[in-house]
Design an enzyme around this catalytic site. Sequence first.
Site, short mmCIF file in Angstrom:
data_model
loop_
_atom_site.label_atom_id
_atom_site.label_comp_id
_atom_site.label_asym_id
_atom_site.label_seq_id
_atom_site.Cartn_x
_atom_site.Cartn_y
_atom_site.Cartn_z
N GLY A 41 19.29 1.37 88.51
CA GLY A 41 18.89 -0.01 89.31
C GLY A 41 18.80 -0.81 88.48
O GLY A 41 18.28 -0.92 87.19
N GLY A 75 14.01 -6.08 85.79
CA GLY A 75 14.95 -5.47 84.71
C GLY A 75 15.80 -4.38 84.96
O GLY A 75 16.04 -4.32 85.89
N ASP A 77 2.54 -4.57 94.24
CA ASP A 77 3.89 -4.23 94.62
C ASP A 77 4.43 -3.53 95.54
O ASP A 77 5.43 -2.57 95.20
CB ASP A 77 4.77 -4.53 93.36
CG ASP A 77 6.00 -5.22 93.61
OD1 ASP A 77 6.27 -5.92 94.40
OD2 ASP A 77 7.01 -5.02 92.78
#
Length: 630
Positions: A349, A354, A467
Amino acid sequence: MGLKIFTWVLLWKLAFSANDGFTFNGFNSANLSLDGLAALSSDGLLKLTNVSKHAQGHAFFSLPLQFKKSPADSVISFSTTFVFAIVPEYPTFGGAGFTFVLSPSKDLSHALPNYFLGLFNMTNNGKPYNHILAVEFDTSHSPEAHDIDNNHVGIDINGLISNQSAPAAFKSDADDQFKNLSLSSGNPIQVWIEYDGIDMQLNVTLSPLWGPKPKGALLSLPINLSSIILDHMYVGFSASTGIAYSYYYILGWSFKMYGEVPELNLSKLPSLPQPLASFEKSKALSIWLPIFLSVLVLVTAAILKLIMMRKEKFSELQEDWELDFGSNRFSYKQLYKATGGFKDKYLLGAGGFGRVYRGVLPASKVEVAVKRISHESRQGVREFVAEIASLGKLRHRNLVQLLGYCRRKGELLLVYEYMPNGSLDSFLFGEGKQALNWGQRFHIIKGVASGLQYLHEDWDQVVIHRDIKASNVLLDSDMNGRLSDFGLAKLYDHGSAPQTTNVVGTFGFLAPELARTCKVTTSSDVFAFGAFLLEVACGRRAIDANKQEIEQVLVDWVFANWRMGKLFEMKDPRLGEDYVEEELVLVLKLGLLCSLPSPSARPSMRQITQFLNGDAPLPPLFPDQPTCWS
């Protein structure tokens, strides 16, 4: 009268003498039933596991033994001794552990590995109908099992939470003090387990091999086993591996009913596998050595040039203070080889955070995910790396294990346990993926909630993830939800106030108070979890700019439909009619409750897990209650 009692006892013992015990000094020709990973070596060593991960092995004496004269009688006294050795994959991080077990059945195929130790599963754990008595030798610290540490012995009855446990040790007869034993040292250890059916006392004693049996037991539990042990039971061993493996070896075993167990003949026990012996000098070496040295001189210059080129290729940034975190650091060369040079074919991914690559560590063959993050600024690097080292100590079945890090020039590389089924958002929003059914979704939700409770309340420090979203929930081979990506996480001690920090995260999941205070709290994580709940139930992203304005913010759109009595119109249409109405309503309302604008109005993660497990009723929502974006 005395003669009658004597005669009765004699006849009773004779009736059992044909099947009252056994002694195996090694297991060649032993009458054992093996399953799973368990196997016998050619020299008679019983191996309960191998290099497989998340797996289990069982070895039982093939015949059941009689522990009661009749179901109504008390349990007969019994004793056993065996010698074991544990050789872990990593010196400080091994498999889940093994047990000596009494079971009504040899078939434990329904059991799970990892901290369930190959004995129980999520459904039957702790149930009295198991009729399981086990002594565990545990080499992992599992919060789910209330473990005291990663090197302990425990007595388990019908479940994985020990009735009594203690750090592995033996009592010295010289000074009457306990001396520590390392279960994963690779050194043989002898165990004695004895139950006195008259005094109803269960003792567990340990000693290094060749040492005398200590007079004092490590564990001594007063207990009546009559309701736990049936009249006929199987005796044997169970072992389990997790994200890392350990070899569990049994070298010898002796068992005896109503009497003192026969001693093992230690000199006849099989030897443990030894490391490869060092190569002996050969005569050929003395002949070819001068020629070899001559060739070496000729190629030295070329080799040095190649070394300099490779040194530049694999150069990494490392400062003196990082020596404190050596066990958490990977070399760039390791990660480069693991990912095939970070080739695109290994890319899992990419995004603003990043790139993430799949890799296999060259030495251990462990599958990992390597995340490359830009880290140009040196400010706060030391604190950031210290937090990574701390987060690497987290152990929970619903967290992706952070294995370590590497720093190279302007980037930071984080190494995680690899999750074969990828991220949850690919199943919720990706095309070409099979839709998750409601049972899978609800199981994932409860798993992530359990992991967050551990981060917020049950670990040594408070961990704020910062997150939480579907793309950061990964799915393992069994489709269990595992919270990942701790690159933004913050830690602080229980009872202390969180400090001001930069506001980071994903829009749609950021609690409104962050814009005012810049202080992350467990409540700001709860807000993000609420948006995550609505994503999973509705099959929609928290923010969708392609929708009409009134529908763009998912939490407001769900709240508006709830006010209109149309809450069910918000469910993911891909669910069809295959869902549990009460559970779906609970998740939708709980998502709204977690997304309230006031932090004090949101529940804690412990309360959330209680709501999801049906242990507490959900508090009411009110139609005039404001939403975050109102």
